[in-house]
Design an enzyme around this catalytic site. Structure first.
Site, PDB file in Angstrom:
ATOM      1  CG  ASP A  96      62.811  57.323  36.045  1.00 23.68           C
ATOM      2  OD1 ASP A  96      63.320  57.075  34.941  1.00 23.68           O
ATOM      3  OD2 ASP A  96      62.799  56.493  36.963  1.00 23.68           O
ATOM      4  CD  GLU A 162      66.645  52.542  35.647  1.00 30.13           C
ATOM      5  OE1 GLU A 162      67.183  51.436  35.788  1.00 30.13           O
ATOM      6  OE2 GLU A 162      66.804  53.464  36.485  1.00 30.13           O
TER       7      GLU A 162
HETATM    8 ZN   LIG Z   1      69.922  55.247  36.098  1.00 32.67          ZN
END
Ligand SMILES: [Zn+2]
Length: 410
Positions: A96, A162
């Site tokens: 991501d 994340e």
């Molecule tokens: Zn990162």
């Protein structure tokens, strides 16, 4: 001898690495919290790339998420089998990205149209975290090309979510019981320009959504309303000052050495200039040195809000959007720290420094689960900025470090 041929094989892959990185940048993978569709399209591309490179054992651990069109947040693991499975070298990167921000500030290229200028590849997500993701894949690919079996199995792990707290990413994977304390975990999602910093500790991370509620009215009649925007500004400024004064300690093992408290996102309130907003929202990003008690800090935040509520008659609501209490740092004498230290000294000829950062990487969740993890990479620290770029040189040279970690008999 083997190391030399391995490194020259990685050098030969320079172009392929660059092209593959650019392919990935073209596909956004933005979290639903930032109005994105998640990582599915990018993950599918990544799987296609892995298959084409000869990684045939690809596992998916999707987390269900109703908020994205595919209803899934994909997490991918693939292996390059080594002489032993007893200890596995995990390289964990995230798929991501954060949104590009204001497009007008992207002056070199558009965020999702990767462009090479000199030694740099520009585009959103190029450095954070595609650079390391590609380095990890091609470190394993170089070994495959040469028919070298690494000393220890390399496990490549690509995670979702994340940037928004990892609930659908590494935390979901850790719950599956895949990892154990013998694993060697590298999270190349932080570092410095020379690759001389091994991160073993992180601060506690606290994100707050602060909403103020007053009474909407015509802007010419403040006497009939209660301006939620003014109360928000006053409260945030007072809170900012109070937090900095109450939690001033410095710990030189951390970079930066102090706790940080930053008002960040500000949600839209009213549509017109001549309306006094009855409601307003601001966010605060706090990175707190581990010795401070986050619960006590929260009481400070709420205590000040109570004072403001009493004083102004407005309502103030505070929500914890994200909270990670700093886990026990990775022991500086643990095997992965020792190995990385040696790799940096042998391959780069420099003495690394071991310490802590502001945090928020996947490594914190490994530490929480009792798995020693380090954060390391060579980056110019452009994460989340406009005109983000990855240096081709870092792409290639970090792959050498990963290959060294996998093959060295340390
Ligand atoms: Zn990162």
């Amino acid at each position: 001898m083997q190391t030399q041929s391995l490194f020259s094989e990685i050098e030969k892959l320079r172009n392929e690495m660059t092209q593959t990185l650019m392919e990935l940048i073209r596909i956004p993978a933005i979290a639903p919290e930032s109005d994105g569709e998640g990582e599915t399209k990018k993950a599918e591309k990544l799987i296609e790339i892995l298959k084409a490179l000869g990684f045939d054992e690809i596992q998916r651990f999707d987390a269900d998420d109703e908020r994205v069109p595919s209803k899934k947040r994909p997490n991918i693991i693939t292996y390059c089998n080594g002489k032993t499975d007893m200890e596995r070298l995990w390289i964990v990167t995230h798929i991501d990205i954060v949104p590009p921000g204001e497009e007008s500030r992207w002056t070199i290229t558009k965020p999702f149209e990767p462009t090479i200028k000199g030694e740099r590849i520009y585009g959103r997500g190029s450095e954070d975290n595609a650079q390391s993701l590609i380095s990890s894949i091609f470190a394993a690919k170089a070994l495959k090309n040469l028919g070298i079996k690494p000393e220890r199995t390399i496990a490549l792990c690509f995670v979702a979510d994340e940037e928004q707290g990892s609930v659908y990413g590494i935390r979901h994977l850790i719950k599956q019981g895949i990892f154990n304390a013998k694993d060697l975990v590298v999270v190349p999602d932080g570092g410095n320009e020379t690759g001389s910093f091994i991160e073993t500790a992180e601060k506690s991370v606290l994100w707050l959504r602060i909403r103020t509620f007053g009474k909407q009215s015509h802007a010419s009649r403040p006497d009939m309303g209660l301006n939620a925007n003014r109360i928000r500004m006053q409260y945030i400024l007072a809170l900012d000052k109070m937090l900095h004064e109450k939690y001033p300690d410095t710990d030189e093992n951390f970079d930066p050495p102090k706790s940080t408290f930053e008002p960040t996102r500000k949600d839209k309130n009213v549509d017109a200039v001549n309306i006094i907003p009855g409601e307003d929202t601001n966010y605060l990003d706090c990175r707190i040195l581990p010795h401070y008690d986050v619960g006590e800090l929260l009481r400070t935040v709420h205590g000040l809000a109570a004072e403001f509520i009493k004083k102004t008659g407005a309502e103030i609501k505070i929500e914890e959007v994200h909270k990670t209490i700093a886990p026990q740092p990775t022991d500086v004498s643990s095997r992965i720290v020792v190995m990385m230290r040696e790799a940096i000294m042998k391959v780069r000829g420099i003495e690394p420094k071991v310490g802590g950062i502001g945090g928020g990487t996947c490594a914190a969740y490994f530490r929480e689960a009792g798995v020693p993890a380090i954060v390391w990479s060579t980056i110019d620290e452009l994460a989340h900025l406009p005109n983000e770029y990855a240096k081709i040189e870092n792409l290639v040279n970090d792959a050498k470090i990963f290959a060294y970690l996998a093959t060295a008999s340390i």
